[in-house]
Design a protein around this motif. Sequence first.
Motif, PDB file in Angstrom:
ATOM      1  N   ALA A 278      -2.021  21.498 -18.812  1.00 29.81           N
ATOM      2  CA  ALA A 278      -2.833  22.616 -18.398  1.00 29.81           C
ATOM      3  C   ALA A 278      -3.638  22.521 -17.210  1.00 29.81           C
ATOM      4  N   PRO A 279      -4.249  23.575 -16.786  1.00 28.75           N
ATOM      5  CA  PRO A 279      -4.984  23.609 -15.589  1.00 28.75           C
ATOM      6  C   PRO A 279      -6.427  23.312 -15.454  1.00 28.75           C
ATOM      7  N   ALA A 280      -6.740  22.681 -14.444  1.00 24.05           N
ATOM      8  CA  ALA A 280      -8.192  22.306 -14.086  1.00 24.05           C
ATOM      9  C   ALA A 280      -8.818  23.669 -13.882  1.00 24.05           C
ATOM     10  N   VAL A 281      -9.596  23.961 -14.788  1.00 27.29           N
ATOM     11  CA  VAL A 281     -10.637  25.275 -14.354  1.00 27.29           C
ATOM     12  C   VAL A 281     -11.741  24.929 -14.139  1.00 27.29           C
ATOM     13  N   THR A 282     -12.343  25.938 -13.360  1.00 27.77           N
ATOM     14  CA  THR A 282     -13.651  25.970 -12.674  1.00 27.77           C
ATOM     15  C   THR A 282     -14.293  27.109 -13.007  1.00 27.77           C
ATOM     16  N   THR A 283     -15.684  27.360 -13.052  1.00 24.63           N
ATOM     17  CA  THR A 283     -16.336  28.383 -12.985  1.00 24.63           C
ATOM     18  C   THR A 283     -16.441  29.095 -11.534  1.00 24.63           C
ATOM     19  N   GLU A 290     -20.332  27.014  -1.790  1.00 22.17           N
ATOM     20  CA  GLU A 290     -20.002  26.087  -3.034  1.00 22.17           C
ATOM     21  C   GLU A 290     -18.490  26.593  -3.017  1.00 22.17           C
ATOM     22  N   PHE A 291     -17.919  27.611  -2.937  1.00 24.95           N
ATOM     23  CA  PHE A 291     -16.656  28.033  -3.245  1.00 24.95           C
ATOM     24  C   PHE A 291     -15.888  27.359  -1.874  1.00 24.95           C
ATOM     25  N   ARG A 292     -16.170  27.299  -0.902  1.00 22.25           N
ATOM     26  CA  ARG A 292     -15.535  26.696   0.260  1.00 22.25           C
ATOM     27  C   ARG A 292     -15.322  25.155   0.083  1.00 22.25           C
ATOM     28  N   LYS A 293     -16.467  24.491  -0.595  1.00 20.28           N
ATOM     29  CA  LYS A 293     -16.028  22.989  -1.137  1.00 20.28           C
ATOM     30  C   LYS A 293     -15.222  23.033  -2.316  1.00 20.28           C
ATOM     31  N   ALA A 294     -15.121  23.792  -3.146  1.00 19.32           N
ATOM     32  CA  ALA A 294     -14.118  23.709  -4.293  1.00 19.32           C
ATOM     33  C   ALA A 294     -12.791  24.126  -3.847  1.00 19.32           C
ATOM     34  N   VAL A 295     -12.625  24.952  -2.798  1.00 20.68           N
ATOM     35  CA  VAL A 295     -11.368  25.174  -2.393  1.00 20.68           C
ATOM     36  C   VAL A 295     -10.750  24.190  -1.575  1.00 20.68           C
ATOM     37  N   GLY A 296     -11.822  23.595  -0.655  1.00 20.28           N
ATOM     38  CA  GLY A 296     -11.247  22.314   0.075  1.00 20.28           C
ATOM     39  C   GLY A 296     -10.728  21.281  -0.739  1.00 20.28           C
ATOM     40  N   ALA A 297     -11.687  20.971  -1.812  1.00 17.89           N
ATOM     41  CA  ALA A 297     -11.025  20.042  -2.609  1.00 17.89           C
ATOM     42  C   ALA A 297      -9.504  20.174  -3.096  1.00 17.89           C
ATOM     43  N   HIS A 298      -9.368  21.580  -3.573  1.00 23.35           N
ATOM     44  CA  HIS A 298      -8.023  21.848  -4.019  1.00 23.35           C
ATOM     45  C   HIS A 298      -6.852  21.810  -3.079  1.00 23.35           C
ATOM     46  N   LEU A 299      -7.263  22.200  -1.755  1.00 28.24           N
ATOM     47  CA  LEU A 299      -6.413  22.529  -0.784  1.00 28.24           C
ATOM     48  C   LEU A 299      -6.031  20.939  -0.489  1.00 28.24           C
ATOM     49  N   LEU A 300      -6.703  19.910  -0.111  1.00 25.00           N
ATOM     50  CA  LEU A 300      -6.405  18.782   0.222  1.00 25.00           C
ATOM     51  C   LEU A 300      -5.788  17.798  -0.861  1.00 25.00           C
ATOM     52  N   SER A 301      -6.037  18.065  -2.108  1.00 23.95           N
ATOM     53  CA  SER A 301      -5.258  17.518  -3.172  1.00 23.95           C
ATOM     54  C   SER A 301      -3.687  17.924  -3.139  1.00 23.95           C
ATOM     55  N   GLY A 302      -3.584  19.199  -2.439  1.00 28.49           N
ATOM     56  CA  GLY A 302      -2.226  19.814  -2.472  1.00 28.49           C
ATOM     57  C   GLY A 302      -1.989  20.549  -3.805  1.00 28.49           C
ATOM     58  N   SER A 303      -3.309  20.982  -4.676  1.00 25.37           N
ATOM     59  CA  SER A 303      -3.081  21.942  -5.758  1.00 25.37           C
ATOM     60  C   SER A 303      -2.710  23.150  -5.448  1.00 25.37           C
ATOM     61  N   ASN A 304      -1.918  23.655  -6.230  1.00 24.23           N
ATOM     62  CA  ASN A 304      -1.458  25.239  -6.072  1.00 24.23           C
ATOM     63  C   ASN A 304      -2.241  26.183  -6.887  1.00 24.23           C
ATOM     64  N   TRP A 305      -3.172  25.811  -7.616  1.00 21.14           N
ATOM     65  CA  TRP A 305      -3.737  26.584  -8.719  1.00 21.14           C
ATOM     66  C   TRP A 305      -5.154  26.644  -8.468  1.00 21.14           C
ATOM     67  N   LEU A 306      -5.713  27.765  -8.397  1.00 19.97           N
ATOM     68  CA  LEU A 306      -7.333  27.919  -8.554  1.00 19.97           C
ATOM     69  C   LEU A 306      -7.777  28.943  -9.641  1.00 19.97           C
ATOM     70  N   VAL A 307      -8.232  28.325 -10.854  1.00 17.95           N
ATOM     71  CA  VAL A 307      -8.314  29.191 -11.966  1.00 17.95           C
ATOM     72  C   VAL A 307      -9.758  29.289 -11.915  1.00 17.95           C
ATOM     73  N   LEU A 308     -10.397  30.447 -12.026  1.00 16.33           N
ATOM     74  CA  LEU A 308     -11.733  30.740 -11.978  1.00 16.33           C
ATOM     75  C   LEU A 308     -11.912  31.267 -13.452  1.00 16.33           C
ATOM     76  N   ASP A 309     -12.593  30.584 -14.410  1.00 17.02           N
ATOM     77  CA  ASP A 309     -12.670  31.010 -15.860  1.00 17.02           C
ATOM     78  C   ASP A 309     -13.858  31.469 -16.314  1.00 17.02           C
ATOM     79  N   ASN A 310     -13.630  32.809 -17.212  1.00 14.37           N
ATOM     80  CA  ASN A 310     -14.603  33.339 -17.863  1.00 14.37           C
ATOM     81  C   ASN A 310     -15.839  33.783 -16.859  1.00 14.37           C
ATOM     82  N   ALA A 311     -15.434  34.472 -15.961  1.00 18.01           N
ATOM     83  CA  ALA A 311     -16.304  35.092 -14.747  1.00 18.01           C
ATOM     84  C   ALA A 311     -17.485  36.134 -15.982  1.00 18.01           C
TER      85      ALA A 311
END
Length: 459
Positions: A278-283, A290-311
């Motif tokens: 299952a994906p690691a989701v974030t609000t 805050e968004f740049r920090k979240a994206v940075g963590a995803h990019l550096l880990s090699g993650s291919n998914w950014l799932v923004l849940d329940n906007a």
Amino acid sequence: ARPGERNKELFCAGVATRRLIEHGHIQADDAVAQLTAAAEQVGLERAEIDATIARALTRRPEDLAPISLDGSDYARVVGECCDALVEVENLFVRGGALVRVDERDDVVRLVPVSISQLTILLTELRTFRKMGKNGPREVWPPRELLGGVLQADHRRLRTLVAVLDSPSVSTSGELLVEHGYHAATQSFVCAAGLVVNVPSHPTQEDAQVAYRSLRTLLCDFPFRREVDAASAISILLTAVARVAFEGASPLFAISANTRGSGKSLVVEVLVTIVTGRAPAVTTVPGSDDEFRKAVGAHLLSGSNWLVLDNADAPIRLRSLDSLITAERFSTRLLGHNQMIEAPSRMVIVVNGNSLELGGDLSRRALPIDLRVEVARPEERTGFRIRDIRAHVREKREVYLAHALTILRAHSVAGYPACGVKELGSFEAWSRTIASAVSFASGLDPLSGRRGTSTTADRD
């Protein structure tokens, strides 16, 4: 001390212990037991402890080429260190930073190389010597040297553009099914233990059969129109074929008319097919920072998914606007002052009830509408697939093969447009993914941009 520092300390203690063993001052078994107990007390994991101790105890300085730290030729010493690192099998350059591919529990992650980890890597490969009063002596590489190595131009190391969560296809339509690094696409393919049966030259009929199977998998989700289901399947194809096209892919915006419609579950199903979990989701972050920090963590880990849940509010993030269309994204390496520019190959999904997209996001989004016409959708019964989570985990290889069959058949046919009009800023994605969906289904996912319930905010 931080985990990396503790690991370095353990390695150094292991090297010192090896000398005691060689001179008969301690038995090897006793030494390993003492080192293990001490490392466990400070919180290191057993697998990491065993590997570090094994490297330290088998390291023989006399078998390693020495690097002299005498003199003022700093560039020479940095160059020798960089040359030594070419020997490390799982070391790559990503966005100008050194990263290691870490494979644990069937999950592949990218780990930025720290000063402590670089110390261990280099001292496993070379000895460092400096002239003392009694002649040359072995020393540890100084911290300023290690900092210079981290920021050097590592042209001889392999570049890593993406970590692919499953077998994939290249820009030429070639199937990538072997686990490990693929030089032509500069990607690491995670395919260990996976068996996907894809015809070498599938036909359009094969693609149509594969599409119908994927559509059946999603049969219990209340898509408002068939084109919404086609757009959902395009999420899967985008993730599987992310190195098959250059440039950006659109934001996938899943909007529902009420809670309990399955908007989060449909994302989970599609991600599980690709990654096996299952994906690691974030609000949705409240600010660009805050968004740049979240994206940075995803990019550096090699993650291919950014799932923004329940906007639950209109989304207005300039960084999200730029991330969707940018091929590279600048971010700061966590715990360092170093800025890196990492390639962005993420599949970005946002979901919400009556989803509203602000700014230019509506123009950059592919809408997917779910609509339930009952008062309590969470109480619905009569599903054709009772436990879809368990089902998709069990049949993951089958559904991966269906996605690859569609993509491969489309490439064998010469990438026909199939009536799809290219979407501005996403031309390559339109030719590779949207056209493949139309090739297999007869539905143009981009036509779903008309008459959608996903709205643009009009501030």
